[in-house]
Design an enzyme around this catalytic site. Structure first.
Site, short mmCIF file in Angstrom:
data_model
loop_
_atom_site.label_atom_id
_atom_site.label_comp_id
_atom_site.label_asym_id
_atom_site.label_seq_id
_atom_site.Cartn_x
_atom_site.Cartn_y
_atom_site.Cartn_z
N SER A 107 48.18 7.03 18.65
CA SER A 107 49.34 6.46 19.22
C SER A 107 49.66 5.92 20.15
CB SER A 107 49.43 7.99 20.18
OG SER A 107 50.48 7.90 20.87
N GLY A 108 50.99 5.15 19.84
CA GLY A 108 51.45 3.91 20.31
C GLY A 108 51.56 2.32 18.95
N THR A 112 55.62 5.18 14.08
CA THR A 112 57.25 5.32 13.93
C THR A 112 58.28 4.25 13.78
OG1 THR A 112 57.10 7.36 15.17
CG2 THR A 112 59.35 6.89 15.06
N SER A 160 55.85 8.82 21.46
CA SER A 160 54.95 8.99 21.08
C SER A 160 55.07 10.07 19.74
CB SER A 160 53.80 9.39 22.32
OG SER A 160 52.64 10.40 21.30
N SER A 161 55.73 9.99 19.41
CA SER A 161 55.51 11.17 18.11
C SER A 161 54.16 13.03 18.35
CB SER A 161 55.35 10.92 16.89
OG SER A 161 56.23 10.16 16.59
N GLY A 389 48.42 9.69 15.07
CA GLY A 389 47.32 9.16 15.11
C GLY A 389 46.26 9.99 15.65
N GLU A 391 43.15 11.13 18.90
CA GLU A 391 43.71 11.38 19.69
C GLU A 391 42.23 10.91 20.46
OE1 GLU A 391 46.76 13.04 21.01
OE2 GLU A 391 48.17 12.17 20.85
#
Length: 1022
Positions: A107-108, A112, A160-161, A389, A391
């Site tokens: 994430s990050g 996206t 974040s998705s 992603g 986590e």
């Protein structure tokens, strides 16, 4: 390459394959760091693109940049996301094979944004027309909509998705985008009701409050302050510096319009979003006996309007639940905690299903419109996977477990499609090379998903077993089943050192990316993901078209338990793996340089961790231990044969010999290449670059040779050859054109002649025309067939096929009826029978009947029956019950009662005592008014002294209750609906009268002359 290889010391290499010390992780990360400092965020590992998030805008995404990468070979220009996009597109066009781009990273890391850049590249560079340009706009505009409803600020990422997305973009044979389809996975519904400190709910809530105008917010009963809503206040983070909710609101509203949402659909959608916020503000109180009641009636009133549901039914469903024991259904009150959980479960279900509807609506907008493109032969697909992603949070729960399981499956796919296939290809070609040892994470995937032994199976078993189920008993079962597994640890199974950092409620999985501790609290509830049946009943009767689409009536009737959340996710993940395995993959591996989201900052420890779990070093070792590039002998020889006099213009021997001759002439060194059984393998990209440069330098000479023919052929021979080719080609085109004209003329003559003789018997004069009429009708019929048994449309047939049309219509209707009957569940059949009886009794007779048509008849509407009443009834089971108001025969005093229906009689119950028994056999009939009231009279014989006389009752569900009573008593023909007054027996020889008048509100009172006066409003709901 950036200033060729001379800039290596300053900016590193653009392909990790060119690293001198390719086995060194430190050298790998140093190369990433050098390039990151120079704003060179893209680097290759062979054909894999590594992308580092710069956390700032870079001037490398303009239309000029797109044109720079368009049609250029993969290694001829510096690495870029556009290069992967273009090569995938060209591979799809040339090979006609479906492609996919797998974007992975935590994430990050910029997944996206990478997917948006790829879609933008296709929208700008692909050939298109006005209609297809509109499709491209819809593809691009789907992103802000899905981000608004599916993304949120987390501690690691401001956008974040919180769901996984796989998008297929479909292209026709010309490479024009003609359609798209989106699959979504595991929306983090728990975020709707809870956020960690410093995090936010989904973006759309804040966009609505900050961007919506005063009139809209007033319509939705909302205020601008997010702290006024419990579902937004928990994270205590209403504002984010990097997010402009007001501007994003405008973007989302415009995007919804472009995609094709109507104003009414947008309004209904926003009503649901605001309804979720109001749900979160519902508060409960607790009575002396532990019963729960709602203390915020304002919220219920708002929800009644916003969600289009019955307020009293919603209140009942939030504070009570239905239980089925020994085939009998009972209503049980909820305690305070259960009521809070029911409220949150409803909010999550409403938001989750609305999100699925949103994706479905977008898919309808992106769907292929022309039949010709539905054939796989005429269209190809590029898939785009943008999924959460890996986590590792401070507190990891069920959602992180599912997310990390998904990443394990993607890593397994990466291993299978890249590392294994790489080694297998060299082995197939008979080339000896150094085998690379890599970690195969199949053991972890099996630990999670294996049947009967995996964590998901054990979790499902715990959820389904009878008795008290809980998170700790699930953990104990994990310890018993998986105790000796090398990748599974709990506090009980761990050594002393590990126990100090593990809670007793946690289990640890040793993922390919590292160790993660999961807290089992909430695992069982989240896996159950159940919504109380009575809440489903309320929602499926909603007047909001979106909610009525999301909550199906069949779902209420179906007694089969739905799949658990983890199993649903596992099955959808398996299908995704099948989709990806069927396509040619390309990879984009995203890395975030720091946790603070700061531009220019490079955290080596964080980057090293990501390099490890993305498997980048293993991928690099495979590329260098083997060979970075490979080509088939034929393709290699065909392209580079001009570089060797012996192979130009044609090579007539074996392909392998021709390639060997060519590379000897080019001076390839033995360590730079190997010849396999059907391919040449080139170890270094620079070897290929040198060969390409030589070919570019040779092209002018080749063109000169082609123009002159040869030294022996003069210019006149070349010109003559061109003229011969031109004349032959023009002649062939003319002959084809003449042939088409002759055939067209003959066709028109046959058609006109057939039209003239259309009324004659079928014969040579009219056979073509009549066949065309039949064919046209059948083709039109195929596109306009009725879709269900209530659909009465049917194309008007020409006189020629009237009889056949009627026969086909009958067959089609029989087929639809047969299919419909097969699908009807016993519960639904029972519902339909009752609805038909209600129609026979009340249609065009009672004013409140039309409102009842769309509402399900429930199996019961009673509260829990007192045990003494059950014992008194004995073996007579209660089939239906409802709360009613009984009016005394003298004085008409209202008294609350329960009316219980058994198979042989009905009883009126006052708490623990049966006040009156109504035998069906002696019942004379039922009387109602034609107005919108709930009054009805059950007529009993006055001759029997043991039997009480007529009963005057009132019910909020009079249509349902009277229908069931009439059916069980067998008195359907004895229901009398009177437009005026109703007479009833008070005692033997004495009559009472109920008068009905219209007024402003519902009122029942004693009137003049001792009559019962019922005032009925014109628009109340019965």
């Amino acid at each position: 390459m950036e200033s060729a290889l001379t800039a290596r010391d300053r900016v590193g290499v653009q392909d990790f394959v060119l690293l001198e010390n390719y086995n060194s992780e430190a050298a790998f990360i140093e190369n990433l760091r050098r390039r990151f400092k120079e704003n060179l965020i893209y680097t290759y590992i062979g054909s894999v693109l590594v992308s580092v998030n710069p956390y700032k805008e870079l001037e490398i995404y303009s239309k000029q940049q797109m044109e720079r990468y368009r049609g250029v070979s993969f290694y001829e220009i510096s690495p870029h996301i556009y290069s992967v996009s273009d090569n995938t597109y060209r591979a799809m066009k040339t090979s006609r094979k479906d492609q996919c781009i797998l974007i992975s990273g935590e994430s990050g890391a910029g997944k996206t944004e990478a997917s948006k850049k790829i879609l933008l590249y296709y929208a700008v560079t692909c050939p298109t027309n006005d209609r297809m340009a509109a499709l491209g706009d819809r593809l691009l505009q789907s992103n802000p909509v899905l981000e608004a409803f599916g993304n949120a600020k987390t501690l690691r990422n401001d956008n974040s998705s919180r769901f996984g997305k796989y998008m297929d973009v479909q292209f026709d044979f010309r490479g024009v985008p003609v359609g798209g389809h989106i699959l979504n996975y595991l929306l983090e519904k728990s975020r709707v009701v809870h956020q960690n400190p410093g995090e936010r709910n989904f973006h759309i809530f804040y966009q609505l409050l900050n961007g919506g105008d005063e009139m809209l917010l007033k319509t939705l009963y909302l205020e601008k302050n997010p702290h006024n809503y419990n579902y937004l206040a928990k994270g205590n983070c209403p504002r984010v510096s990097s997010i402009n909710d007001k501007n994003d609101w405008k973007v989302v509203m415009k995007a919804l319009s472009v995609i094709g949402f109507t104003e009414e659909e947008v309004q209904k959608l926003l009503s649901i979003i605001s309804g979720v916020l109001h749900l979160g503000n519902i508060q409960f109180g607790e009575g002396e006996e532990g019963e729960t009641y709602i203390t915020t009636e304002t919220q219920i009133a708002n929800l009644t309007e916003l969600l289009g549901v019955d307020g009293s039914a919603l209140t009942e469903a939030l504070t009570h639940k239905k239980l089925t024991a020994k085939g009998e259904e009972m209503i049980s009150p909820l305690n305070f905690e259960q009521a809070m959980s029911a409220r949150d479960a409803l909010a999550k279900a409403v938001y989750g299903r609305t999100f699925n509807w949103l994706v479905e609506k977008i898919n309808q907008s992106l769907a292929l419109k022309e039949e010709i493109y539905h054939s796989s032969k005429s269209s190809s697909v590029i898939g785009l996977l943008d999924i959460y992603g890996f986590e590792v949070l401070q507190h990891n729960s069920f959602e992180q477990f599912c997310i990390n399981y998904c990443n394990e499956k993607l890593q397994q796919l990466f291993i299978e499609l890249t590392l294994r296939s790489e080694q297998e290809e060299y082995e197939t070609e008979g080339i000896a090379w150094e085998t690379v040892q890599y970690f195969d994470n199949k053991i972890i995937c099996d630990l999670i998903e294996e049947k009967h032994k995996g964590i998901i199976s054990i979790l499902d078993e715990e959820c389904l077993r009878p008795g008290e189920t809980g998170d700790l008993s699930f953990l104990e079962k994990l310890e018993d089943t998986l105790g000796g597994h090398p990748h599974f640890v709990t506090h009980k199974l761990a050594n002393g050192k590990t126990r100090r950092v593990m809670s007793r409620e946690e289990f640890r999985l040793l993922h390919y990316a590292g160790e993660v501790n999961y807290n089992v609290k909430g695992f069982v509830d989240k896996n159950n993901d159940l919504l109380n049946r009575n809440l489903k009943e309320v929602m499926c009767q909603s007047d909001n078209q979106i909610l009525s689409h999301c909550f199906h009536r069949e779902e209420v009737m179906d007694q089969k338990r739905p799949e658990m959340a983890a199993t649903q996710f596992k099955n959808s993940l398996m299908k995704l793996m099948e989709i990806l395995m069927s396509k040619e993959p390309s990879y984009v591996r995203c890395i975030k340089p720091n946790d603070a989201k700061q531009p220019g900052r490079f955290d080596e420890v964080l980057v090293r961790h990501q390099v490890k779990y993305l498997g980048l070093m293993e991928n690099l070792r495979v590329r260098r231990a083997g060979f970075a590039y490979r080509r088939h002998f034929e393709a290699f020889l065909q392209r580079y044969k001009p570089l060797c006099p012996e192979t130009w213009p044609n090579w007539h021997g074996r392909l392998a010999d021709g390639v060997s001759t060519l590379i000897n002439h080019l001076g390839y060194k033995p360590e730079e290449y190997k010849l396999g059984r059907s391919k040449i393998f080139i170890r270094f990209p620079k070897t290929l670059f040198t060969t390409e440069d030589a070919l570019e330098a040779k092209k002018p000479e080749i063109g000169k040779y082609a123009c002159s023919g040869s030294e022996t052929l003069g210019l006149h021979v070349c010109v003559y050859t061109v003229i011969v080719i031109q004349s032959g080609w023009r002649g062939m085109k003319a002959r084809r054109r003449a042939k088409r004209r002759r055939e067209a003329a003959e066709l028109i003559r046959r058609f006109i002649k057939g039209f003239i003789y259309r009324h004659n018997e079928y014969g040579p004069e009219n056979d073509y025309f009549l066949d065309h009429v039949r064919y046209s009708f059948l083709k039109n019929l195929r596109k306009n067939l009725p879709e269900n048994v209530l659909d009465k449309r049917w194309p008007t047939p020409p006189p020629l096929v009237t009889e056949a049309s009627e026969y086909l219509r009958m067959l089609h209707m029989r087929n639809m009826v047969m299919k419909y009957c097969r699908r009807v569940q016993p519960e639904w059949k029972k519902q339909m029978v009752q609805k038909v009886v209600a129609s026979e009794i009340f249609k065009d007779q009672k004013d409140s009947y039309p409102e009842s048509v769309g509402r399900l008849f429930l199996d019961t509407r009673r509260e829990q029956i007192n045990l003494k009443v059950v014992q008194t009834l004995g073996n007579d089971k209660v089939q239906y019950g409802a709360s009613v108001t009984k009016y005394d025969r003298r004085g008409f005093k209202p008294r609350p009662r329960q009316l219980l229906l058994t198979n042989n009689f009905a009883v009126l119950v006052d708490r623990t005592k049966i006040k009156q028994k109504i035998d069906y056999a002696t019942m004379r009939g039922i009387s109602l008014s034609s107005l919108r009231d709930g009054m009805f009279v059950v007529h009993m014989p006055t001759e029997d002294n043991k039997q009480k006389t007529d009963v005057v009752l009132q019910s909020n569900h009079v249509i349902e209750l009277v229908t069931k009573l009439a059916m069980m008593a067998g008195k359907i023909d004895y229901v009398n609906i009177s437009p005026g007054s109703i007479r009833f027996a008070v005692a033997r020889g004495k009559e009472g009268i109920i008068d009905f008048v219209r007024g402003s509100e519902m009122k029942v009172a004693k009137g003049k002359r001792g009559h019962l006066l019922v005032t009925v409003p014109g628009s109340s709901t019965t």
